[in-house]
Design a protein around this motif. Sequence first.
Motif, PDB file in Angstrom:
ATOM      1  N   UNK A   1       0.842  -1.900   0.029  1.00 34.28           N
ATOM      2  CA  UNK A   1      -0.032   0.192   0.161  1.00 34.28           C
ATOM      3  C   UNK A   1       0.568   1.159  -0.279  1.00 34.28           C
ATOM      4  N   UNK A   2       1.800   1.537   1.043  1.00 32.54           N
ATOM      5  CA  UNK A   2       3.156   2.161   0.718  1.00 32.54           C
ATOM      6  C   UNK A   2       3.553   2.378  -0.930  1.00 32.54           C
ATOM      7  N   UNK A   3       4.340   1.374  -1.264  1.00 33.37           N
ATOM      8  CA  UNK A   3       4.738   1.446  -2.629  1.00 33.37           C
ATOM      9  C   UNK A   3       3.417   2.065  -3.185  1.00 33.37           C
ATOM     10  N   UNK A   4       1.839   1.464  -3.717  1.00 32.06           N
ATOM     11  CA  UNK A   4       1.220   1.909  -4.446  1.00 32.06           C
ATOM     12  C   UNK A   4       1.111   3.607  -4.216  1.00 32.06           C
ATOM     13  N   UNK A   5       0.666   4.282  -3.010  1.00 28.24           N
ATOM     14  CA  UNK A   5       0.617   5.134  -2.993  1.00 28.24           C
ATOM     15  C   UNK A   5       1.542   6.663  -3.211  1.00 28.24           C
ATOM     16  N   UNK A   6       2.440   6.122  -2.623  1.00 29.20           N
ATOM     17  CA  UNK A   6       4.100   6.482  -3.204  1.00 29.20           C
ATOM     18  C   UNK A   6       4.225   7.070  -5.011  1.00 29.20           C
ATOM     19  N   UNK A   7       3.547   5.797  -5.325  1.00 26.87           N
ATOM     20  CA  UNK A   7       4.111   5.488  -7.073  1.00 26.87           C
ATOM     21  C   UNK A   7       2.846   6.961  -7.484  1.00 26.87           C
ATOM     22  N   UNK A   8       1.400   6.504  -7.191  1.00 28.04           N
ATOM     23  CA  UNK A   8       0.510   7.820  -7.743  1.00 28.04           C
ATOM     24  C   UNK A   8       0.488   8.433  -7.343  1.00 28.04           C
ATOM     25  N   UNK A   9       1.257   9.325  -6.136  1.00 23.33           N
ATOM     26  CA  UNK A   9       1.442  10.618  -5.997  1.00 23.33           C
ATOM     27  C   UNK A   9       2.188  11.474  -6.910  1.00 23.33           C
ATOM     28  N   UNK A  10       3.609  10.399  -7.075  1.00 19.91           N
ATOM     29  CA  UNK A  10       4.658  10.607  -7.975  1.00 19.91           C
ATOM     30  C   UNK A  10       4.240  11.199  -9.511  1.00 19.91           C
ATOM     31  N   UNK A  11       3.017  10.330 -10.477  1.00 19.92           N
ATOM     32  CA  UNK A  11       2.694  10.125 -11.222  1.00 19.92           C
ATOM     33  C   UNK A  11       2.005  11.524 -11.181  1.00 19.92           C
ATOM     34  N   UNK A  12       0.678  11.831  -9.812  1.00 21.02           N
ATOM     35  CA  UNK A  12      -0.094  12.635 -10.342  1.00 21.02           C
ATOM     36  C   UNK A  12       0.667  14.137  -9.432  1.00 21.02           C
ATOM     37  N   UNK A  13       1.331  14.223  -9.106  1.00 23.27           N
ATOM     38  CA  UNK A  13       1.659  15.831  -8.273  1.00 23.27           C
ATOM     39  C   UNK A  13       3.717  15.984  -8.550  1.00 23.27           C
ATOM     40  N   UNK A  14       4.188  14.656  -8.851  1.00 27.08           N
ATOM     41  CA  UNK A  14       5.814  14.382  -8.845  1.00 27.08           C
ATOM     42  C   UNK A  14       6.427  15.249  -7.801  1.00 27.08           C
ATOM     43  N   UNK A  15       5.846  14.472  -6.896  1.00 26.20           N
ATOM     44  CA  UNK A  15       6.124  14.405  -5.288  1.00 26.20           C
ATOM     45  C   UNK A  15       6.401  13.464  -5.121  1.00 26.20           C
ATOM     46  N   UNK A  16       7.807  12.733  -4.241  1.00 29.56           N
ATOM     47  CA  UNK A  16       8.615  11.619  -4.134  1.00 29.56           C
ATOM     48  C   UNK A  16       8.610  11.881  -2.650  1.00 29.56           C
ATOM     49  N   UNK A  17       7.067  10.659  -1.839  1.00 32.02           N
ATOM     50  CA  UNK A  17       7.134  10.946  -0.961  1.00 32.02           C
ATOM     51  C   UNK A  17       7.821   9.634   0.378  1.00 32.02           C
ATOM     52  N   UNK A  18       8.239  10.119   0.924  1.00 31.54           N
ATOM     53  CA  UNK A  18       9.258   9.480   1.723  1.00 31.54           C
ATOM     54  C   UNK A  18       8.674   9.573   3.317  1.00 31.54           C
ATOM     55  N   UNK A  19       8.587   7.728   3.510  1.00 33.75           N
ATOM     56  CA  UNK A  19       7.914   7.205   4.476  1.00 33.75           C
ATOM     57  C   UNK A  19       8.721   8.206   6.386  1.00 33.75           C
ATOM     58  N   UNK A  20       8.121   8.146   7.002  1.00 38.98           N
ATOM     59  CA  UNK A  20       8.210   8.322   7.867  1.00 38.98           C
ATOM     60  C   UNK A  20       8.332   7.758   9.360  1.00 38.98           C
ATOM     61  N   UNK A  21       7.483   6.706   8.294  1.00 42.32           N
ATOM     62  CA  UNK A  21       7.671   5.204   9.239  1.00 42.32           C
ATOM     63  C   UNK A  21       8.460   4.242   9.270  1.00 42.32           C
ATOM     64  N   UNK A  22       9.545   3.953  10.186  1.00 37.94           N
ATOM     65  CA  UNK A  22      10.398   3.063   9.643  1.00 37.94           C
ATOM     66  C   UNK A  22      10.198   1.554   9.646  1.00 37.94           C
TER      67      UNK A  22
END
Length: 305
Positions: A278-299
């Motif tokens: 789920x983390x990987x999917x959200x990262x991919x969608x946000x990168x494609x839509x906003x050109x923003x690479x989300x970085x996990x805060x969770x370890x």
Amino acid sequence: MIEKIAAELTEMNDALILKIDEPLHPYTYTKTGGNADIFIAPHTVAEVQSVVKYAHEHKIPLMVLGNGSNLIIRDGGIRGIVLYLMNMNKITHTNHTITAQTGAAIIDVSRYARDISHTGLEFACGIPGSVGGALHMNAGAYGGETKDVLNRALVLTETGVLLELDRETLEAGASYRHSLIGDKNYIVLEADFLLCEDSEAMIAAKMADFTEQRETRQPLEYPSCGSVFKRPAGRFVGPMIQEAGLQGYTIGGVQVSTKHAGFMVNVNNGTATDYMALIAHVQQVILEKYDVQLEPEVKIIGEQE
């Protein structure tokens, strides 16, 4: 090999609480994760130091586990030793300084401060982690951060050497969700928080307000790892995920919270693998839509199943 290590550690200290092949899911907020080869729950600094030195000398992997609130342990578990520090949880004070051991819940430290009419830790009244975790990631909320009140830390290096870090050193190495302690992989043993006197009623009112905001906005009714992603510059994670139509999106038993899109909740016996997907999917969608690479805060740690 595992039995030999366990026997040697027990021989060093027969009071040591040690378990072999211990399931880790009960110790994490997500209620996921595989087993630890060796699980040790020390009660004293001497016990921690002896285990750390042994692990270093014998080249055995060692992972420190606190409250497990900002953590995902993969389903394959942890090789080597897991050092669980939540039994070290004493809180005391002298004048304006509260001293808390690494396993004390930072929420409990904030309540202790309130009860002795000292201000500065109200921001931590809803942070579910331990003192050690708060220092490790410079935890913060509602405009406050751990570094703002942290005055001293007693830590162990990876080789088992005791160090005392002063306020200046700690503050210089701290930034948003980042600390010198995390950079150096130090093990926190205790911390001093320097606070100021104030009205207990005023402190309690502020904490009540923060608690109400948290309970209203966050999905506390489900297991979760808290806020999943760091906030990127000039953006807010929750609204981006919501606008991308991902709120409620589910993989396996893990869902992007319908209450707060910045959280992922375990709604139906989810696994760490579900979280990772789920983390990987959200990262991919946000990168494609906003050109923003989300970085996990969770370890994220441990072995794949």
